[in-house]
Design an enzyme around this catalytic site. Structure first.
Site, PDB file in Angstrom:
ATOM      1  N   THR A 168     -19.291 -15.918  60.857  1.00  0.00           N
ATOM      2  CA  THR A 168     -18.505 -14.686  60.915  1.00  0.00           C
ATOM      3  C   THR A 168     -18.095 -14.437  62.353  1.00  0.00           C
ATOM      4  OG1 THR A 168     -18.573 -12.263  60.904  1.00  0.00           O
ATOM      5  CG2 THR A 168     -20.688 -13.341  60.829  1.00  0.00           C
ATOM      6  N   ASP A 198     -17.598 -11.619  63.408  1.00  0.00           N
ATOM      7  CA  ASP A 198     -18.198 -10.332  63.787  1.00  0.00           C
ATOM      8  C   ASP A 198     -19.581 -10.479  64.423  1.00  0.00           C
ATOM      9  OD1 ASP A 198     -15.978  -9.283  62.625  1.00  0.00           O
ATOM     10  OD2 ASP A 198     -16.999  -8.147  61.067  1.00  0.00           O
ATOM     11  N   GLU A 205     -12.847  -1.965  65.012  1.00  0.00           N
ATOM     12  CA  GLU A 205     -12.233  -1.364  63.811  1.00  0.00           C
ATOM     13  C   GLU A 205     -13.201  -0.443  63.058  1.00  0.00           C
ATOM     14  OE1 GLU A 205     -11.278  -4.553  61.067  1.00  0.00           O
ATOM     15  OE2 GLU A 205     -13.350  -5.251  61.043  1.00  0.00           O
ATOM     16  N   HIS A 212      -5.895 -10.037  62.226  1.00  0.00           N
ATOM     17  CA  HIS A 212      -6.288 -11.406  61.872  1.00  0.00           C
ATOM     18  C   HIS A 212      -5.922 -12.447  62.920  1.00  0.00           C
ATOM     19  CE1 HIS A 212      -6.793  -9.308  58.091  1.00  0.00           C
ATOM     20  NE2 HIS A 212      -7.587 -10.295  57.725  1.00  0.00           N
TER      21      HIS A 212
HETATM   22  O1  F6P Z   1     -15.997 -10.030  58.373  1.00  0.00           O
HETATM   23  C1  F6P Z   1     -15.030 -10.471  59.231  1.00  0.00           C
HETATM   24  C2  F6P Z   1     -13.819  -9.615  59.194  1.00  0.00           C
HETATM   25  O2  F6P Z   1     -12.990 -10.245  60.097  1.00  0.00           O
HETATM   26  C3  F6P Z   1     -14.011  -8.126  59.494  1.00  0.00           C
HETATM   27  O3  F6P Z   1     -14.153  -7.821  60.823  1.00  0.00           O
HETATM   28  C4  F6P Z   1     -12.790  -7.537  58.875  1.00  0.00           C
HETATM   29  O4  F6P Z   1     -12.966  -6.171  58.572  1.00  0.00           O
HETATM   30  C5  F6P Z   1     -12.635  -8.356  57.656  1.00  0.00           C
HETATM   31  O5  F6P Z   1     -13.158  -9.626  57.952  1.00  0.00           O
HETATM   32  C6  F6P Z   1     -11.219  -8.458  57.156  1.00  0.00           C
HETATM   33  O6  F6P Z   1     -11.195  -9.253  56.032  1.00  0.00           O
HETATM   34  P1  F6P Z   1      -9.898  -9.583  55.164  1.00  0.00           P
HETATM   35  O7  F6P Z   1      -9.403 -10.903  55.619  1.00  0.00           O
HETATM   36  O8  F6P Z   1     -10.407  -9.628  53.786  1.00  0.00           O
HETATM   37  O9  F6P Z   1      -8.893  -8.519  55.391  1.00  0.00           O
END
Ligand code: F6P
Length: 365
Positions: free
Chosen positions: A141, A143, A238, A289
């Protein structure tokens, strides 16, 4: 008969997924009688009819460690315990297909599964392990919020991308005497924000672990302006939230997707600040992203490769129900249970937080 290992990638994509896959395949090639298969889009490849499994050999994984995304696809919707099925009236229901999954894996003579994913995927790993599946987890991840490991792969790449973005915003802030807000990812933990703020030299950093007081944020901005420095850089995660408030999100609106969709707290902060001081010149950039895509940096390529090699060795040692982990300077294994028990969040005594406070950075508290 050859031993069969199934590899899958689940949850959001992350730089380094391919490097893990290559590490597993190359390490397995050094042993006799092992075959590695990939399941397309996490367990979906097994549960779909016909199944979508692909053979992963040295040729297939050649050079993939430098590429972002995942060659076997991923998903953060559904899963074996909550497979979305459409009802006659058009509504959706979640069906538990975990028993069927185990039967299908047995039928395919799968000896072990390596599940590369974040907390959601590893929670699934633990549940399947408790049902008797030989499974090993690999922590991914951007994060960096999975417990049990110093770092997940993907995190350092995200910090590098966010820092490059912050560097660019700093020049605009300085030229225009502006407050520039950079919103980065970090749903439950502010690691990307904190590391980016330190790397780029932000004055203010707002993270989910420390709810911010907008008056204090404003005070810090005014202090800077009084010092004759008319510009301020703020990095906000976020998942950050004001004191007595909530984070900014949309409810999940896609079939099988359970997470709240975060995003926009930077805009909320701008509005809160403007309400208190209309004269401030503020701009917000939401990185989104961009910080999850593209090639992994060298740190993440190396870490992910180490994780892949270790994951296969854990299959050899039959360390099922465990997750690969980085505990500097070693690559070790920890019980999956330990890794999913709680999020790895920034604690008040964290070293990087201490460094940031030492620099005079404000956290709005
Ligand atoms: O868990 C990683 C992450 O990048 C988070 O920080 C973010 O909120 C989420 O994925 C976004 O995911 P998705 O691609 O489903 O919008």
């Amino acid at each position: 008969m050859r031993n069969r290992v199934l590899v899958l990638t689940g949850g959001g994509d992350c730089p380094g997924l391919n490097a893990v896959i290559r590490g597993v395949v190359r390490r397995s090639a050094r042993e006799r009688n092992w075959e590695i298969l990939g399941s397309y889009e996490a367990f979906n490849g097994v549960l779909r009819e016909p199944m979508e499994l692909i053979e992963l050999n040295k040729e297939k994984v050649s050079g993939i460690h430098v590429k972002g995304g995942t060659i076997i696809g991923t998903t953060n919707k559904g899963g074996p315990f909550a497979w979305p099925v459409k009802n006659r009236d058009g509504s959706w229901a979640a069906v538990d297909r975990s028993e069927e999954l185990l039967r299908k894996l047995q039928y395919q003579n799968i000896d072990a599964v390596i599940n590369i994913g974040g907390d959601g995927s590893q929670t699934i790993s633990q549940r399947l392990f408790e049902m008797g599946l030989n499974i090993i987890g690999v922590p991914k991840t951007i994060d960096n919020d999975l417990a049990g490991t110093d770092f997940t792969f993907g995190f350092q790449t995200a910090v590098e991308i966010a820092t490059a973005a912050l560097d660019k915003l700093v020049t605009t802030a300085a030229s225009h005497n502006r407050v520039m807000i950079l919103e980065v990812m970090g749903r439950d933990a502010g690691w990307i924000a904190l590391h980016t703020a330190v790397a780029g030299g932000a004055e203010i950093c707002l993270i989910p672990e420390i709810p911010y007081d907008v008056e204090k944020v404003l005070k810090r901005i005014h202090e800077r302006i009084e010092l004759g420095r008319g510009f301020v850089n703020i990095v906000i995660a976020e998942g950050a939230l004001p004191k007595d408030g909530t984070s900014v999100f949309r409810e999940a609106d896609e079939v099988g997707y359970k997470n709240k969709r975060l995003g926009g707290v930077g805009i909320m902060l701008m509005e809160q600040l403007k309400e208190l001081d209309a004269e401030l010149d503020i701009r917000v950039s939401i990185l989104g992203h961009l910080q999850r895509g593209g090639a992994p940096n060298s740190f993440d390529r190396i870490l992910a490769t180490q994780f892949g090699v270790k994951a296969f060795e854990m299959v050899l040692e039959r360390k099922f129900g465990e997750m690969v982990a980085y505990r500097h300077p070693k690559i070790v294994s920890v019980p999956l249970k330990e890794a999913i028990q709680h999020y790895n969040i920034i604690k008040p005594d964290d070293q990087m937080l201490h460094t940031a406070r030492g620099l005079g950075m404000s956290f709005g508290d």
